[in-house]
Enzyme design. Structure first.
Site, PDB file in Angstrom:
ATOM      1  CG  ASP A   1     -30.348  53.629 -49.830  1.00 22.45           C
ATOM      2  OD1 ASP A   1     -31.318  54.255 -49.368  1.00 22.45           O
ATOM      3  OD2 ASP A   1     -30.345  52.411 -50.047  1.00 22.45           O
TER       4      ASP A   1
ATOM      5  CG  ASP B   1     -34.057  54.036 -45.873  1.00 17.77           C
ATOM      6  OD1 ASP B   1     -34.070  52.872 -46.291  1.00 17.77           O
ATOM      7  OD2 ASP B   1     -34.137  54.338 -44.662  1.00 17.77           O
TER       8      ASP B   1
ATOM      9  CD  GLU C   1     -37.964  51.368 -47.856  1.00 22.19           C
ATOM     10  OE1 GLU C   1     -37.896  50.171 -47.554  1.00 22.19           O
ATOM     11  OE2 GLU C   1     -37.452  52.250 -47.138  1.00 22.19           O
TER      12      GLU C   1
ATOM     13  CG  HIS D   1     -31.576  46.130 -48.876  1.00 31.03           C
ATOM     14  ND1 HIS D   1     -32.414  46.866 -49.690  1.00 31.03           N
ATOM     15  CD2 HIS D   1     -31.505  46.803 -47.713  1.00 31.03           C
ATOM     16  CE1 HIS D   1     -32.821  47.934 -49.045  1.00 31.03           C
ATOM     17  NE2 HIS D   1     -32.283  47.931 -47.843  1.00 31.03           N
ATOM     18  CG  ASP D   2     -35.162  46.185 -46.503  1.00 28.51           C
ATOM     19  OD1 ASP D   2     -34.093  46.040 -45.885  1.00 28.51           O
ATOM     20  OD2 ASP D   2     -35.640  47.302 -46.779  1.00 28.51           O
TER      21      ASP D   2
HETATM   22  O1  TEU Z   1     -36.576  50.008 -44.814  1.00 28.76           O
HETATM   23  C1  TEU Z   1     -37.732  50.622 -44.330  1.00 28.76           C
HETATM   24  C2  TEU Z   1     -38.746  49.726 -43.838  1.00 28.76           C
HETATM   25  O2  TEU Z   1     -39.912  50.104 -43.765  1.00 28.76           O
HETATM   26  C3  TEU Z   1     -38.344  48.397 -43.256  1.00 28.76           C
HETATM   27  O3  TEU Z   1     -38.946  48.329 -41.998  1.00 28.76           O
HETATM   28  C4  TEU Z   1     -38.772  47.235 -44.012  1.00 28.76           C
HETATM   29  O4  TEU Z   1     -40.160  47.145 -43.979  1.00 28.76           O
HETATM   30  C5  TEU Z   1     -38.199  46.005 -43.354  1.00 28.76           C
HETATM   31  O5  TEU Z   1     -36.818  46.045 -43.525  1.00 28.76           O
HETATM   32  C6  TEU Z   1     -38.719  44.743 -43.929  1.00 28.76           C
HETATM   33  O6  TEU Z   1     -38.206  43.660 -43.194  1.00 28.76           O
HETATM   34  C7  TEU Z   1     -35.481  50.836 -45.037  1.00 28.76           C
HETATM   35  C8  TEU Z   1     -34.283  50.051 -45.524  1.00 28.76           C
HETATM   36  O7  TEU Z   1     -34.565  49.483 -46.772  1.00 28.76           O
HETATM   37  C9  TEU Z   1     -33.897  49.045 -44.492  1.00 28.76           C
HETATM   38  O8  TEU Z   1     -32.817  48.244 -44.913  1.00 28.76           O
HETATM   39  C10 TEU Z   1     -33.519  49.811 -43.254  1.00 28.76           C
HETATM   40  O9  TEU Z   1     -33.284  48.909 -42.210  1.00 28.76           O
HETATM   41  C11 TEU Z   1     -34.604  50.801 -42.832  1.00 28.76           C
HETATM   42  O10 TEU Z   1     -35.115  51.563 -43.897  1.00 28.76           O
HETATM   43  C12 TEU Z   1     -34.041  51.803 -41.842  1.00 28.76           C
HETATM   44  O11 TEU Z   1     -33.193  52.688 -42.493  1.00 28.76           O
END
Ligand code: TEU
Ligand code: CA
Length: 563
Positions: free
Chosen positions: A98, A199, A256, A328-329
């Protein structure tokens, strides 16, 4: 479209903290991943994305990096990482790490130095501003709540963080910073890494100079989504990154990318694009409100279908999206997209088949392949995630009571996907011999790998079948490159599409309704070969296919003139 080494593969995302713990500290580790490589190989995985394992204070679960070239001791050490790369390669698995370079940790030496001397060289690695009259440089709202500006100690200097305050944003306008990042990326690629998942990358280009935007909530702040629409020129950074890193290594990159616009898609994923692929988030953002989770709406099967088809149309002839039902989000896809009556093994296979057969690169998130579900959280204390805790507060501020707020957060929480992997029915689902860092879903006794491995009708076996089909020399070309043609879009609850190849065609049919559904089938369908079916039989008669409730079927058809 130019053919690439990664087309046709199936990818898998590991959230290392929750995958497999080998030393009993309750936290998954690199040795745990190494031990489970055989499992992944058996599943048919050829690309592995590992969420961050770098040195980190874990304010945002490792997405806050204190040293890009070191492994955090909770996961192991650099030798473990090197061994993982080697063992994965021996099994034909390409590893992605990542790449979190919109921001680093406030404990990264660059930031420590920047705070010590804001006007020195490291001050220019970040967005630092002096605030004399109490007026912040802009009213943007950080993704995790509150203003994006945080004061440095007792000074009159402030720094920008679009995520957590322990995640200061790196200043991509500074060419020295960009060179540092590319050096680091090449260092990893030289070690044998196959590429990166990148990311939050859209955030690296800010609309400058800083200025206020119209407030969209009571707090007087403005959502970052609105702000970023105004940013121009990100491609200069991303093309430079490609030329100086990925292109030199024939590496795979998946961005992403939220907010991509149709006219920009070729710049992202076309033959000359900056990335190999970007995730399709159209269904994950569907129904989300800028006010927060409490104001959002969960998409139903028809929304889901519409989003998928829209993305298929957008990308046709341009490049490949990476397709997901969860990560994971996100909450677990089967708990989120499936109506209540479909939350069972048959419904889970239906959703799996519908997304997996789309054009693009399928990513499976750990546990998805056994149908892992959302967690039933009984108190906010059981939730660790910063984002969920922030949204809980947003709910309370909007006037919801605690019970209502917990209900909302449980539906959307990122921790739904972060509960430990369920390997077997022993204590803690066989994830750890210690105390897991996050509660295990109590349904591990029913939902686990061990019980599904030997069952030919299990969700796991269905995933193996789908992955095998994707590699089948007879059908591969059609599944990977065939055009997607949506069919009967107006029929509610039906998801139907063709994948049209040069010599063959594949028909994908899914019935999300709780009752039977009859669809007209062309003559050729009757001669079709059943490639996948989540029911015991298929009822084709008199030019009609009758789909059972929640039935998913994939039929393969050879064009007549090719025998
Ligand atoms: O997520 C980016 C992001 O835009 C997040 O705000 C996402 O929309 C949110 O987690 C949804 O609930 C990335 C990673 O995938 C995330 O785990 C990190 O917290 C974030 O970047 C910061 O690095
Ligand atoms: Ca461990």
């Amino acid at each position: 479209m130019e053919k690439k080494w990664w087309h046709g593969k199936t990818a898998y995302q590991i959230y290392p903290k929750s995958f497999y713990d080998t030393n009993g500290d309750g936290i998954g580790d690199l040795r745990g991943i190494i031990e489970k490589l055989d499992y992944l190989q058996e599943l048919g995985i050829e690309i592995l994305w590992i969420s961050p394992v770098y040195l980190s204070p874990f304010a945002d679960q490792g997405y806050d990096i204190a040293d890009y070239c070191a492994i955090d001791p909770i996961f192991g050490n650099m030798e473990d990482m090197e061994q993982l790369l080697k063992e994965a390669k021996a099994r034909g698995i390409a590893v992605l790490m990542d790449l979190v370079v919109n921001h680093c940790s406030d404990e990264h030496p660059w930031f420590v130095e920047a705070c010590r001397d804001p006007e020195g060289p490291y001050g220019k690695y970040f967005y630092l501003r002096q605030v004399k009259d109490g007026k912040l440089p802009c009213n943007w709202r950080s993704y995790f709540g509150g203003p994006v500006w945080e004061r440095i100690g007792e000074t009159d200097w402030y720094y920008l963080h679009v995520f957590h305050k322990k995640q200061p944003d790196l200043n991509w306008e500074n060419p020295e910073l960009r060179q540092e990042i590319y050096r680091m990326m090449n260092w990893w690629l030289d070690k044998g890494l196959a590429g990166f998942r990148i990311d939050a990358i859209i955030n690296i280009k800010k609309p400058l100079p800083f200025k206020d935007y119209p407030a969209d909530r009571e707090d007087g702040l403005c959502d970052m989504g609105t702000v970023l629409k105004d940013a121009q020129g990100i491609m200069e950074f991303l093309d430079e990154m490609r030329d100086q890193t990925f292109a030199l290594h024939n590496a795979f990159s998946v961005g992403e990318v939220f907010n991509n616009k149709q006219e920009e898609l070729p710049d992202f994923i076309g033959d000359q694009g900056c990335f190999s692929s970007i995730f399709d988030f159209s269904q994950t953002v569907e129904g989300k409100s800028p006010r927060g989770w409490y104001d959002s709406r969960v998409p139903g099967p028809d929304d889901y279908k519409r989003c998928c088809f829209e993305s298929q149309r957008k990308s046709e002839g341009i490049g490949f999206f990476s397709n997901i039902i969860e990560n994971h989000d996100e909450p677990r896809g089967v708990s989120y997209y499936l109506p209540d009556y479909a939350q069972n093994p048959m419904g889970k296979k239906l959703l799996a088949a519908m997304y997996f057969m789309l054009k693009g690169l399928p990513f499976i998130y750990q546990g998805q392949e056994i149908g892992m579900e959302n967690m039933a959280f009984s108190s906010i204390e059981e939730i660790d995630d910063v984002n969920s805790r922030c949204e809980y507060q947003v709910c309370l501020d909007a006037g919801l009571n605690r019970e209502e707020a917990l209900k909302v957060v449980s539906l959307y929480s990122r921790d739904n996907a972060r509960t430990p992997f369920q390997w077997d029915d022993s204590a803690n689902g066989g994830f750890t011999e210690g105390t897991p860092w996050l509660g295990v879903n109590p349904n591990y006794r029913e939902i686990n790998v061990q019980s599904q491995e030997k069952d030919p009708d299990s969700i796991l076996s269905f995933y193996k079948q789908m992955i095998r089909l994707r590699k089948d020399p007879q059908w591969k070309e059609t599944i990977v490159y065939g055009e997607t043609v949506p069919l009967m879009e107006e029929v509610s609850g039906l998801m139907a599409y063709l994948r049209r190849g040069r010599e063959r065609e594949i028909l994908v049919l899914g019935n999300f309704n709780p009752k039977e559904l009859s669809v007209p089938a062309g003559q050729s369908m009757e001669e079709g070969q059943i490639l996948l079916n989540n029911a015991e039989s298929l009822d084709i008669q008199g030019g009609n296919i009758s789909l059972k409730p929640l039935q998913a079927v994939v039929l393969g058809i050879m064009h007549k003139n090719n025998g």
